[in-house]
Design a protein around this motif. Structure first.
Motif, PDB file in Angstrom:
ATOM      1  N   PHE A  91       0.814  -1.215   0.000  1.00 32.42           N
ATOM      2  CA  PHE A  91       0.000   0.000   0.000  1.00 32.42           C
ATOM      3  C   PHE A  91       0.851   1.270   0.000  1.00 32.42           C
ATOM      4  O   PHE A  91       0.480   2.270  -0.583  1.00 32.42           O
ATOM      5  N   TYR A  92       2.011   1.253   0.659  1.00 31.78           N
ATOM      6  CA  TYR A  92       2.850   2.454   0.708  1.00 31.78           C
ATOM      7  C   TYR A  92       3.704   2.615  -0.546  1.00 31.78           C
ATOM      8  O   TYR A  92       4.012   3.720  -0.947  1.00 31.78           O
ATOM      9  N   TYR A  93       4.130   1.470  -1.125  1.00 38.53           N
ATOM     10  CA  TYR A  93       5.217   1.552  -2.123  1.00 38.53           C
ATOM     11  C   TYR A  93       4.851   0.994  -3.496  1.00 38.53           C
ATOM     12  O   TYR A  93       5.745   0.778  -4.305  1.00 38.53           O
ATOM     13  N   ILE A  94       3.556   0.775  -3.780  1.00 41.97           N
ATOM     14  CA  ILE A  94       3.220   0.110  -5.055  1.00 41.97           C
ATOM     15  C   ILE A  94       3.782   0.843  -6.283  1.00 41.97           C
ATOM     16  O   ILE A  94       4.320   0.195  -7.185  1.00 41.97           O
ATOM     17  N   PRO A  95       3.779   2.208  -6.354  1.00 44.79           N
ATOM     18  CA  PRO A  95       4.382   2.819  -7.551  1.00 44.79           C
ATOM     19  C   PRO A  95       5.877   2.492  -7.681  1.00 44.79           C
ATOM     20  O   PRO A  95       6.377   2.262  -8.786  1.00 44.79           O
ATOM     21  N   LEU A  96       6.581   2.450  -6.531  1.00 41.34           N
ATOM     22  CA  LEU A  96       8.018   2.139  -6.581  1.00 41.34           C
ATOM     23  C   LEU A  96       8.247   0.660  -6.923  1.00 41.34           C
ATOM     24  O   LEU A  96       9.217   0.311  -7.598  1.00 41.34           O
ATOM     25  N   VAL A 142       7.595  -2.333   8.871  1.00 50.88           N
ATOM     26  CA  VAL A 142       7.465  -2.713   7.449  1.00 50.88           C
ATOM     27  C   VAL A 142       7.697  -1.479   6.569  1.00 50.88           C
ATOM     28  O   VAL A 142       8.426  -1.523   5.577  1.00 50.88           O
ATOM     29  N   GLY A 143       7.077  -0.348   6.959  1.00 50.11           N
ATOM     30  CA  GLY A 143       7.246   0.889   6.179  1.00 50.11           C
ATOM     31  C   GLY A 143       8.689   1.363   6.150  1.00 50.11           C
ATOM     32  O   GLY A 143       9.197   1.844   5.135  1.00 50.11           O
ATOM     33  N   LEU A 144       9.371   1.212   7.278  1.00 45.47           N
ATOM     34  CA  LEU A 144      10.755   1.680   7.388  1.00 45.47           C
ATOM     35  C   LEU A 144      11.729   0.764   6.644  1.00 45.47           C
ATOM     36  O   LEU A 144      12.623   1.222   5.927  1.00 45.47           O
TER      37      LEU A 144
END
Length: 464
Positions: free
Chosen positions: A276-281, A404-406
């Motif tokens: 959810f945080y990094y799908i474009p990357l 997870v985000g970090l």
């Protein structure tokens, strides 16, 4: 004097749950803003800064949830939702006006926002369950989930429409616009009544009766409910005198505390928020195209999440909790592990294959682990320890989300993307083992029956 205007129940439920939309928007907005922020501040080769900027929201949320739970018992649910909506607006605007390359300023703004997000995660379900009649409570926890994922989807759509603006303006507007729903929440909540449970605990019986009259039609039902709330408030006060943090680990509660806190922690350590945080990357990594051109993917994931949350409303009480978590966790685990295996067998397979598997993961997550975690946390803890144990479960959930985000961008910088997801896949399968071994079935059982399971487990251990 004119007759006092009645507040419609639909208005109360809508604005009671609206904090969920804000919570979702602020979780999702960095997904669209990050590709532009990364370019604007030249952070492409700084995975640590990317990780901190993204995850600092969850760091604030770890403390926001705990603080809001305690303060809402003193100040009331309504006042705390008002305060958190003001913090939402201030945090959003600060993030949008962060000075160029002001990484620490951005992290501070996001931690502040996180305090409000954590508060919303604790306050909205509490307020809703205290306003709703007993027969609607299960479904309302599902509505809270629908509101959160709708907020995420809204942030993805906003990012998509702003993507053609100049880079600096695009990410600044994406982050600042979160102040708009925050203000809507503030003005909506100004008209909301206080929760009847809080009023009764503070001996404001007539006010509580008036609030219940907005939501219940039958006077006898209102009287019975007030009596029931008074009895449970007395029981809770006694329970709180007996309980301490040590009680959580005492024999007869330890099994149920481990089960509830474990489910909350596994929900995050399974890696859903990496998507959810990094799908474009992730798509940029797989396809080689710039992340800022991959903003359709978050919308696809967001639509899957919203549809899944609606599916959950239909099936919530038709299947056992453990069955849904087992099936969901197994398929989620395999959809993370298979791309790594296929990559070894077919080295020239399309790198976009991973994104298709991630969509299967999100579909299963959306109607199993995402909503059911909070249903179980709401059902599994006995009254004596419920306040402390729910707070502990929520903190572990946010700690998992923060880590997870970090760590995800740092892991992807040092190993193949498929390998990182395979690790999360292994954690999903461990989660399934945990459900089978350590979590009792709670569907259709009273709180007393669930408490008995914990006691029986202890006496078995003693005789073994």
């Amino acid at each position: 004097m004119g007759k006092e205007k009645k507040i419609p129940s639909g208005f109360i439920y809508f604005f009671g749950a609206f904090g969920g939309i804000l919570f979702g928007y602020d979780i999702g907005v960095m997904t669209g803003a990050l590709p532009f922020l990364q370019e604007d501040w030249n952070l492409q080769n700084n995975p640590t800064a990317i990780g901190w900027i993204t995850s600092s929201l969850m760091l604030g949320a770890i403390f926001g949830g705990a603080l809001a739970g305690q303060l809402s018992d003193k100040l009331g649910r309504r006042k705390m939702i008002l305060i958190s909506s003001i913090i939402f607006a201030i945090g959003s605007i600060l993030a949008g006006v962060a000075p160029h390359n002001g990484i620490l300023f951005m992290i501070f703004s996001r931690v502040l926002l996180g305090l409000a997000v954590g508060a919303a995660s604790a306050l909205v379900p509490a307020y809703m369950s205290e306003m709703a009649p007993a027969r609607l409570r299960g479904r309302l926890s599902g509505i809270n989930q629908t509101m959160i994922v709708s907020g995420m989807l809204l942030s993805y759509i906003v990012a998509y429409f702003l993507k053609d603006l100049p880079g600096t303006m695009a990410w600044r507007l994406m982050l600042s616009l979160a102040a708009v729903p925050a203000l809507i929440l503030f003005f909506g909540v100004l008209k909301l009544p206080e929760s009847p449970r809080f009023l009764i605990k503070n001996n404001k019986i007539n006010e509580a009766r008036k609030v219940l009259s907005y939501l219940r039609t039958n006077k006898a039902d209102i009287d019975a409910e007030i009596k029931q709330i008074q009895e449970s408030a007395t029981m809770e006060a006694k329970a709180n005198q007996k309980a301490s943090w040590g009680t959580l680990l005492s024999g007869k509660y330890r099994y149920l505390v481990l089960a509830g806190v474990g489910v909350a922690a596994f929900q995050q350590f399974q890696g859903a928020n990496a998507i959810f945080y990094y799908i474009p990357l992730i798509v940029e990594n797989a396809s080689g195209h710039a992340a800022s051109s991959a903003l359709m993917w978050p919308i696809i994931q967001g639509v899957i999440l919203v549809l899944g949350s609606l599916v959950f409303l239909l099936i919530a009480d038709k299947f056992n909790r453990r069955t849904l978590l087992t099936v969901g966790g197994t398929i989620m685990g395999l959809s993370f592990i298979l791309p790594a295996i296929l990559n070894l067998i077919i080295p020239d397979a399309s790198p976009m294959m991973i994104v298709v598997f991630l969509s299967i993961y999100v579909a299963l997550y959306s109607f199993t682990w995402a909503p059911l975690t909070w249903v179980i946390v709401g059902e599994i803890f006995p009254l004596v320890i419920r306040g402390r144990a729910s707070g502990l479960a929520s903190s572990f959930n946010w700690i998992g989300s923060f880590l997870v985000g970090l760590l995800f961008p740092i892991m992807v910088a040092s190993m193949a993307q498929e390998a990182v997801f395979a690790i999360f896949g292994g954690i999903c399968l461990l989660g399934v083992l945990f459900i089978r071994k350590c979590v009792p079935e709670t569907r259709g059982r009273t709180l007393e029956e669930i408490e008995k399971i914990g006691e029986n487990r202890v006496s078995k251990e003693k005789t073994a």
